[in-house]
Design a protein around this motif. Structure first.
Motif, PDB file in Angstrom:
ATOM      1  N   CYS A 191       0.866  -1.183   0.000  1.00 49.62           N
ATOM      2  CA  CYS A 191       0.000   0.000   0.000  1.00 49.62           C
ATOM      3  C   CYS A 191       0.901   1.230   0.000  1.00 49.62           C
ATOM      4  O   CYS A 191       1.820   1.334   0.820  1.00 49.62           O
ATOM      5  CB  CYS A 191      -0.898   0.001   1.244  1.00 49.62           C
ATOM      6  N   LEU A 192       0.672   2.149  -0.922  1.00 49.80           N
ATOM      7  CA  LEU A 192       1.395   3.421  -0.934  1.00 49.80           C
ATOM      8  C   LEU A 192       0.585   4.431  -0.132  1.00 49.80           C
ATOM      9  O   LEU A 192      -0.544   4.757  -0.486  1.00 49.80           O
ATOM     10  CB  LEU A 192       1.578   3.944  -2.359  1.00 49.80           C
ATOM     11  N   GLY A 193       1.164   4.931   0.961  1.00 47.96           N
ATOM     12  CA  GLY A 193       0.451   5.881   1.806  1.00 47.96           C
ATOM     13  C   GLY A 193       1.324   6.310   2.963  1.00 47.96           C
ATOM     14  O   GLY A 193       2.532   6.118   2.947  1.00 47.96           O
ATOM     15  N   LYS A 194       0.682   6.874   3.959  1.00 53.29           N
ATOM     16  CA  LYS A 194       1.425   7.313   5.153  1.00 53.29           C
ATOM     17  C   LYS A 194       0.506   7.238   6.355  1.00 53.29           C
ATOM     18  O   LYS A 194      -0.595   7.793   6.348  1.00 53.29           O
ATOM     19  CB  LYS A 194       1.944   8.739   4.971  1.00 53.29           C
ATOM     20  N   LEU A 195       0.949   6.546   7.397  1.00 53.48           N
ATOM     21  CA  LEU A 195       0.146   6.440   8.614  1.00 53.48           C
ATOM     22  C   LEU A 195       0.147   7.764   9.371  1.00 53.48           C
ATOM     23  O   LEU A 195       1.136   8.495   9.381  1.00 53.48           O
ATOM     24  CB  LEU A 195       0.708   5.333   9.509  1.00 53.48           C
ATOM     25  N   GLY A 196      -0.966   8.065  10.005  1.00 55.72           N
ATOM     26  CA  GLY A 196      -1.066   9.293  10.779  1.00 55.72           C
ATOM     27  C   GLY A 196      -1.151  10.532   9.930  1.00 55.72           C
ATOM     28  O   GLY A 196      -0.905  11.640  10.397  1.00 55.72           O
ATOM     29  N   SER A 197      -1.519  10.378   8.663  1.00 54.49           N
ATOM     30  CA  SER A 197      -1.642  11.526   7.774  1.00 54.49           C
ATOM     31  C   SER A 197      -2.807  12.411   8.209  1.00 54.49           C
ATOM     32  O   SER A 197      -3.781  11.938   8.812  1.00 54.49           O
ATOM     33  CB  SER A 197      -1.880  11.045   6.336  1.00 54.49           C
ATOM     34  N   SER A 198      -2.696  13.704   7.906  1.00 53.42           N
ATOM     35  CA  SER A 198      -3.824  14.599   8.179  1.00 53.42           C
ATOM     36  C   SER A 198      -5.013  14.260   7.298  1.00 53.42           C
ATOM     37  O   SER A 198      -6.137  14.669   7.587  1.00 53.42           O
ATOM     38  CB  SER A 198      -3.403  16.056   7.944  1.00 53.42           C
ATOM     39  N   ARG A 211       1.462  -4.665   3.907  1.00 52.89           N
ATOM     40  CA  ARG A 211       2.749  -3.976   3.815  1.00 52.89           C
ATOM     41  C   ARG A 211       2.522  -2.544   3.359  1.00 52.89           C
ATOM     42  O   ARG A 211       1.715  -2.288   2.463  1.00 52.89           O
ATOM     43  CB  ARG A 211       3.663  -4.698   2.818  1.00 52.89           C
ATOM     44  N   LEU A 212       3.261  -1.636   3.977  1.00 58.23           N
ATOM     45  CA  LEU A 212       3.111  -0.212   3.680  1.00 58.23           C
ATOM     46  C   LEU A 212       4.418   0.344   3.121  1.00 58.23           C
ATOM     47  O   LEU A 212       5.479   0.171   3.731  1.00 58.23           O
ATOM     48  CB  LEU A 212       2.730   0.564   4.942  1.00 58.23           C
ATOM     49  N   ALA A 213       4.345   1.006   1.982  1.00 64.60           N
ATOM     50  CA  ALA A 213       5.470   1.770   1.449  1.00 64.60           C
ATOM     51  C   ALA A 213       5.146   3.239   1.711  1.00 64.60           C
ATOM     52  O   ALA A 213       4.306   3.824   1.018  1.00 64.60           O
ATOM     53  CB  ALA A 213       5.646   1.510  -0.041  1.00 64.60           C
ATOM     54  N   GLU A 214       5.785   3.816   2.731  1.00 61.19           N
ATOM     55  CA  GLU A 214       5.434   5.180   3.137  1.00 61.19           C
ATOM     56  C   GLU A 214       5.913   6.200   2.116  1.00 61.19           C
ATOM     57  O   GLU A 214       7.026   6.126   1.610  1.00 61.19           O
ATOM     58  CB  GLU A 214       6.029   5.493   4.512  1.00 61.19           C
TER      59      GLU A 214
END
Length: 350
Positions: free
Chosen positions: A203-210, A233-236
């Motif tokens: 997953c392309l994203g970012k945890l805790g994003s606004s 799996r996260l690709a930040e």
């Protein structure tokens, strides 16, 4: 010559005088107040009198002053829509998703008999939400990026003044919000990638994003992956970049690190399109080597090569919910839900 004025030696046609309710009253042989009540379908006016007034109005081509009628009822008949942008952002660079949402919102308002005032706001110098207090609109719909924290602080304070407003894109649940069914949509994306045989899915994203919806999409993706026996799996992505550049760099980092991957779910279409461009530049075939699914239903995805598979919210429902939740605050409707259904648009990337 009748109907013309001579001004400075020049002849100019006079505008015809506007027909008023007093003219209709004279033609119908009733008072002006009777005309107003008859045309407003006041039950105190007899059917015979109403028909006489309507006939006189039609004969004179009289048009009711809708603005005056609305003001008498304490309504302007107008809704304000504010598009929040990033500070200093060129309006041409706004995510196309928001323009689709703006269009569906204006269409829903029109269907319900409302006109719309639209403004684009990005900094304290142009924040303005006094439409209701100035009697310019009956309420406010705010759409836009969560990244402009100052804007949400400003519009969040409207509730303290008792003003009516709803939003799309709020950073938290403190406001009256409408959002896509993000978890369900992300789960659909994960299940599609697994079903087509992908095993190393990121997953392309970012945890805790606004961007509250991005966290919801990660949650839906993670739950679906675990349900199919796969670790999520996260690709930040890197902050402070355009969404397309974030997607491009995230994929570049995976390739440069030698990380195996054959499936990508990007939390928005612009990231997905950036990933697609980077894979093409690296000589990796989509979908044969890597399958991609985005989220938003942005029109640009239909014209990528190959066309982008994406999760699309029902824009018509989204606009209707924003308008109807605002009208519910005004006491005109029962309060509807706040989640917009989504669907999979299966195209060439998956």
């Amino acid at each position: 010559m009748p109907g013309r004025d001579d001004i400075g030696g020049q002849t100019r046609a006079r505008r015809p005088r506007r027909v008023t309710s007093f003219d209709v009253a004279e033609a119908a042989g009733v008072s002006q107040s009777t005309v107003s009540r008859a045309l407003a379908h006041d039950p105190s006016i007899s059917q015979r009198t109403r028909e006489r007034v309507i006939a006189a109005a039609q004969q004179l081509n009289y048009q009711v002053d809708e603005n005056a009628a609305r003001l008498r009822k304490g309504r302007t008949g107008t809704l304000a829509v504010v598009m929040i942008c990033r500070a200093g952002q060129d309006r041409n660079d706004i995510n196309p998703f928001y323009f689709s949402l703006l269009g569906s919102t204006c269409a829903a308002a029109s269907t319900r008999g409302y006109e719309v005032l639209v403004s684009f706001q990005d900094s304290p110098e142009n924040f303005w939400g006094h439409h209701e207090e100035r009697r310019r609109a009956d309420g406010l719909i705010v759409i836009g990026t969560c990244e402009n924290a100052a804007a949400w602080d400003y519009f969040g304070a409207l509730s303290d003044r008792g003003l009516h407003w709803v939003c799309w894109g709020s950073p938290d649940d403190a406001f009256d919000w409408v959002r896509s069914d993000n978890r369900t949509g992300a789960a659909l994306a994960a299940e599609l990638l697994v079903d087509r045989g992908c095993r190393d899915i990121y997953c392309l994203g970012k945890l805790g994003s606004s961007q509250r919806q991005f966290d919801e999409r990660w949650d839906g993706f993670s739950e679906a992956m675990r349900g199919r026996g796969h670790a999520p799996r996260l690709a930040e992505v890197e902050p402070g970049l355009s969404r397309e550049e974030q997607g491009r760099r995230a994929v570049a980092a995976l390739v440069d690190a030698g990380t195996p991957f054959d499936g990508i779910f990007a939390v928005c279409d612009e990231m997905a399109l950036g990933a697609l461009k980077e894979l093409e530049a690296r000589g990796m075939a989509v979908p044969d080597d890597v399958a991609i699914v985005g989220f938003d239903g942005a029109r640009a995805g239909a014209f990528s090569s190959p066309p982008l598979t994406t999760i699309e919210p029902d824009f018509e429902v989204a606009g209707a919910l924003l308008v109807d939740r605002l009208l519910a605050q005004l006491g005109e409707l029962d309060t509807p839900g706040n989640r917009v259904p989504v669907r999979m648009l299966r195209r060439g990337t998956a």
